[in-house]
Motif scaffolding. Structure first.
Motif, PDB file in Angstrom:
ATOM      1  N   GLN A  88       1.387 -16.939   5.955  1.00  0.00           N
ATOM      2  CA  GLN A  88       1.720 -15.518   5.867  1.00  0.00           C
ATOM      3  C   GLN A  88       3.008 -15.310   5.078  1.00  0.00           C
ATOM      4  O   GLN A  88       3.121 -14.382   4.279  1.00  0.00           O
ATOM      5  N   THR A  89       3.978 -16.212   5.286  1.00  0.00           N
ATOM      6  CA  THR A  89       5.239 -16.133   4.535  1.00  0.00           C
ATOM      7  C   THR A  89       4.989 -16.339   3.051  1.00  0.00           C
ATOM      8  O   THR A  89       5.583 -15.654   2.208  1.00  0.00           O
ATOM      9  N   MET A  90       4.106 -17.286   2.726  1.00  0.00           N
ATOM     10  CA  MET A  90       3.759 -17.533   1.325  1.00  0.00           C
ATOM     11  C   MET A  90       3.159 -16.283   0.679  1.00  0.00           C
ATOM     12  O   MET A  90       3.495 -15.944  -0.464  1.00  0.00           O
ATOM     13  N   LEU A  91       2.309 -15.576   1.420  1.00  0.00           N
ATOM     14  CA  LEU A  91       1.711 -14.347   0.888  1.00  0.00           C
ATOM     15  C   LEU A  91       2.775 -13.289   0.604  1.00  0.00           C
ATOM     16  O   LEU A  91       2.737 -12.607  -0.422  1.00  0.00           O
ATOM     17  N   TYR A  92       3.733 -13.164   1.528  1.00  0.00           N
ATOM     18  CA  TYR A  92       4.799 -12.176   1.328  1.00  0.00           C
ATOM     19  C   TYR A  92       5.730 -12.581   0.178  1.00  0.00           C
ATOM     20  O   TYR A  92       6.256 -11.710  -0.528  1.00  0.00           O
ATOM     21  N   VAL A  93       5.921 -13.882  -0.010  1.00  0.00           N
ATOM     22  CA  VAL A  93       6.728 -14.354  -1.145  1.00  0.00           C
ATOM     23  C   VAL A  93       6.023 -14.006  -2.455  1.00  0.00           C
ATOM     24  O   VAL A  93       6.651 -13.528  -3.412  1.00  0.00           O
ATOM     25  N   ASN A 128       5.657 -11.083  -7.390  1.00  0.00           N
ATOM     26  CA  ASN A 128       4.721 -10.565  -8.383  1.00  0.00           C
ATOM     27  C   ASN A 128       4.528  -9.060  -8.363  1.00  0.00           C
ATOM     28  O   ASN A 128       4.053  -8.491  -9.351  1.00  0.00           O
ATOM     29  N   ILE A 129       4.868  -8.413  -7.272  1.00  0.00           N
ATOM     30  CA  ILE A 129       4.675  -6.967  -7.177  1.00  0.00           C
ATOM     31  C   ILE A 129       5.998  -6.236  -6.979  1.00  0.00           C
ATOM     32  O   ILE A 129       6.390  -5.389  -7.792  1.00  0.00           O
ATOM     33  N   ILE A 130       6.703  -6.586  -5.915  1.00  0.00           N
ATOM     34  CA  ILE A 130       7.916  -5.840  -5.570  1.00  0.00           C
ATOM     35  C   ILE A 130       9.030  -6.066  -6.590  1.00  0.00           C
ATOM     36  O   ILE A 130       9.662  -5.105  -7.049  1.00  0.00           O
ATOM     37  N   ALA A 131       9.280  -7.329  -6.965  1.00  0.00           N
ATOM     38  CA  ALA A 131      10.353  -7.613  -7.929  1.00  0.00           C
ATOM     39  C   ALA A 131      10.103  -6.970  -9.290  1.00  0.00           C
ATOM     40  O   ALA A 131      10.996  -6.301  -9.831  1.00  0.00           O
ATOM     41  N   GLY A 154       0.816   1.558  -7.966  1.00  0.00           N
ATOM     42  CA  GLY A 154       0.507   2.418  -6.828  1.00  0.00           C
ATOM     43  C   GLY A 154      -0.714   1.942  -6.069  1.00  0.00           C
ATOM     44  O   GLY A 154      -0.707   1.846  -4.836  1.00  0.00           O
ATOM     45  N   SER A 155      -1.779   1.609  -6.807  1.00  0.00           N
ATOM     46  CA  SER A 155      -3.014   1.168  -6.153  1.00  0.00           C
ATOM     47  C   SER A 155      -2.848  -0.201  -5.505  1.00  0.00           C
ATOM     48  O   SER A 155      -3.359  -0.450  -4.411  1.00  0.00           O
ATOM     49  N   ILE A 156      -2.107  -1.113  -6.156  1.00  0.00           N
ATOM     50  CA  ILE A 156      -1.909  -2.458  -5.599  1.00  0.00           C
ATOM     51  C   ILE A 156      -1.044  -2.408  -4.340  1.00  0.00           C
ATOM     52  O   ILE A 156      -1.364  -3.036  -3.323  1.00  0.00           O
ATOM     53  N   LEU A 157       0.045  -1.641  -4.397  1.00  0.00           N
ATOM     54  CA  LEU A 157       0.924  -1.544  -3.235  1.00  0.00           C
ATOM     55  C   LEU A 157       0.216  -0.899  -2.056  1.00  0.00           C
ATOM     56  O   LEU A 157       0.466  -1.245  -0.899  1.00  0.00           O
ATOM     57  N   PHE A 158      -0.681   0.033  -2.340  1.00  0.00           N
ATOM     58  CA  PHE A 158      -1.443   0.685  -1.273  1.00  0.00           C
ATOM     59  C   PHE A 158      -2.284  -0.337  -0.514  1.00  0.00           C
ATOM     60  O   PHE A 158      -2.423  -0.265   0.714  1.00  0.00           O
ATOM     61  N   ILE A 159      -2.833  -1.312  -1.222  1.00  0.00           N
ATOM     62  CA  ILE A 159      -3.699  -2.306  -0.600  1.00  0.00           C
ATOM     63  C   ILE A 159      -2.906  -3.412   0.085  1.00  0.00           C
ATOM     64  O   ILE A 159      -3.187  -3.780   1.231  1.00  0.00           O
ATOM     65  N   TYR A 160      -1.880  -3.949  -0.599  1.00  0.00           N
ATOM     66  CA  TYR A 160      -1.293  -5.204  -0.159  1.00  0.00           C
ATOM     67  C   TYR A 160       0.071  -5.108   0.519  1.00  0.00           C
ATOM     68  O   TYR A 160       0.556  -6.109   1.036  1.00  0.00           O
ATOM     69  N   SER A 161       0.700  -3.942   0.527  1.00  0.00           N
ATOM     70  CA  SER A 161       2.043  -3.863   1.098  1.00  0.00           C
ATOM     71  C   SER A 161       2.042  -3.596   2.591  1.00  0.00           C
ATOM     72  O   SER A 161       3.090  -3.546   3.218  1.00  0.00           O
ATOM     73  N   ARG A 162       0.852  -3.445   3.182  1.00  0.00           N
ATOM     74  CA  ARG A 162       0.772  -3.181   4.615  1.00  0.00           C
ATOM     75  C   ARG A 162       0.580  -4.474   5.400  1.00  0.00           C
ATOM     76  O   ARG A 162       0.070  -5.451   4.852  1.00  0.00           O
ATOM     77  N   PRO A 163       0.954  -4.478   6.682  1.00  0.00           N
ATOM     78  CA  PRO A 163       0.703  -5.666   7.517  1.00  0.00           C
ATOM     79  C   PRO A 163      -0.789  -5.931   7.624  1.00  0.00           C
ATOM     80  O   PRO A 163      -1.598  -5.014   7.553  1.00  0.00           O
TER      81      PRO A 163
END
Length: 313
Positions: A198-203, A208-211, A255-264
């Protein structure tokens, strides 16, 4: 599924449920996705050829746009052919290796596009804030390095994500409630998902997205400050128009990527998310050529010159 040791099974293939089991709706979706895919191929190939053949489009901005179209060309091809097959075939299976390949290339192209959009934000900043030194600052060497690093970063991160994901033990079934092999539905099938994974996914999400999105936001703040320093209204409008297409693409894509992957992971609603994810996986690659050409005077000029050249012959 394959028996291992008499007590356990290991997955040799996955079943992609897709969008619906209704035959009539499947046929409608087949036609819709086929039209979108053909439009995506035609639009991106046409834009690449136009940029290559028009000398006045041989600038840093169009070098980046051409590479963006190249990525979209392959990005849409990772998903859509399999979607089309599943819409008209009773066999919804995809091999373990095929699923891993789809997972890898989708990540590689998506991550590369994130970095490339960030590089394009820097290009727009230099063009607006430092117009007199733009040609020197955005040299051919620098542009090539930025594009190469975008691809390198994308493929390295995709390699890490794929190797970690497909090292999991998928013994809780092989049915994926989605139209492609993605992390959220695969995690639901694995029984040995650890905190380290799970940590690897958040890294990966951060790198790749947030930075890149934070990088883009920072440079648009600098761009806005530079535009506000321009005295004439016409000058401000011209400066803003040079980055309007990029800003539109960034907003839609991130916007579309963050909507899918930024949630728990606990909040995933796969039935809804798989429809939302069609936007950045299937629709967005078709929209990019339109975003960068419909209101672009340079592209329109290149098309007219090309048509005139053909008429003369």
């Amino acid at each position: 599924m394959k028996m291992v040791g008499g007590n356990h099974t290991t997955v040799t293939e996955f079943i992609l449920l897709g969008f619906t089991t209704n035959p009539k709706l499947q046929l409608i979706l087949f036609v819709v996705f086929l039209i979108i895919y053909l439009a995506s191929l035609a639009g991106n190939i046409a834009l690449i050829l136009l940029i290559c053949s028009s000398s006045h489009l041989h600038t840093p901005m169009y070098f980046f746009i051409g590479n963006l179209s190249f990525l979209d060309l392959w990005y849409s091809s990772v998903y859509t052919p399999k979607i089309l097959v599943n819409c008209i075939s009773e066999d919804k299976s995809i091999s373990f290796g095929g699923c891993a390949s789809q997972f890898f290339f989708s990540g590689a192209f998506a991550y590369s596009e994130c970095y490339l959009l960030a590089a394009m934000a820097y290009d727009r900043y230099v063009a607006i804030a430092k117009p007199l030194s733009y040609a020197t600052a955005m040299s051919k060497k620098l542009c090539t390095v930025l594009v190469a690093l975008s691809y390198l970063g994308g493929f390295i991160n995709a390699t890490v994500g794929t190797s970690k994901t497909f090292s999991l033990s998928f013994c809780d079934g092989n049915v994926i409630d989605d139209f492609f092999c993605d992390a959220p539905p695969l995690i639901m099938l694995a029984f040995d998902v650890t905190d380290n994974y799970q940590t690897m996914l958040y890294v990966l999400l951060t790198l790749n997205i947030i930075a890149p999105s934070a990088f883009i936001l920072a440079f648009y703040i600098f761009i806005l400050a530079a535009i506000l320093r321009i005295s004439s209204t016409g000058g401000k409008y011209k400066a803003f128009s040079t980055c309007a297409s990029h800003l539109t693409a960034v907003t839609l894509y991130y916007g579309s990527i963050l909507f899918i992957y930024s949630r728990p992971s606990s909040s995933y609603a796969l039935e809804h998310d798989k429809w939302a994810s069609t936007f950045y996986t299937v629709v967005f690659p078709m929209l990019n050529p339109l975003i960068y050409s419909l209101r672009n005077k340079d592209v329109k000029k290149a098309v007219k010159m090309l048509m005139t050249r053909r008429t003369d012959f």
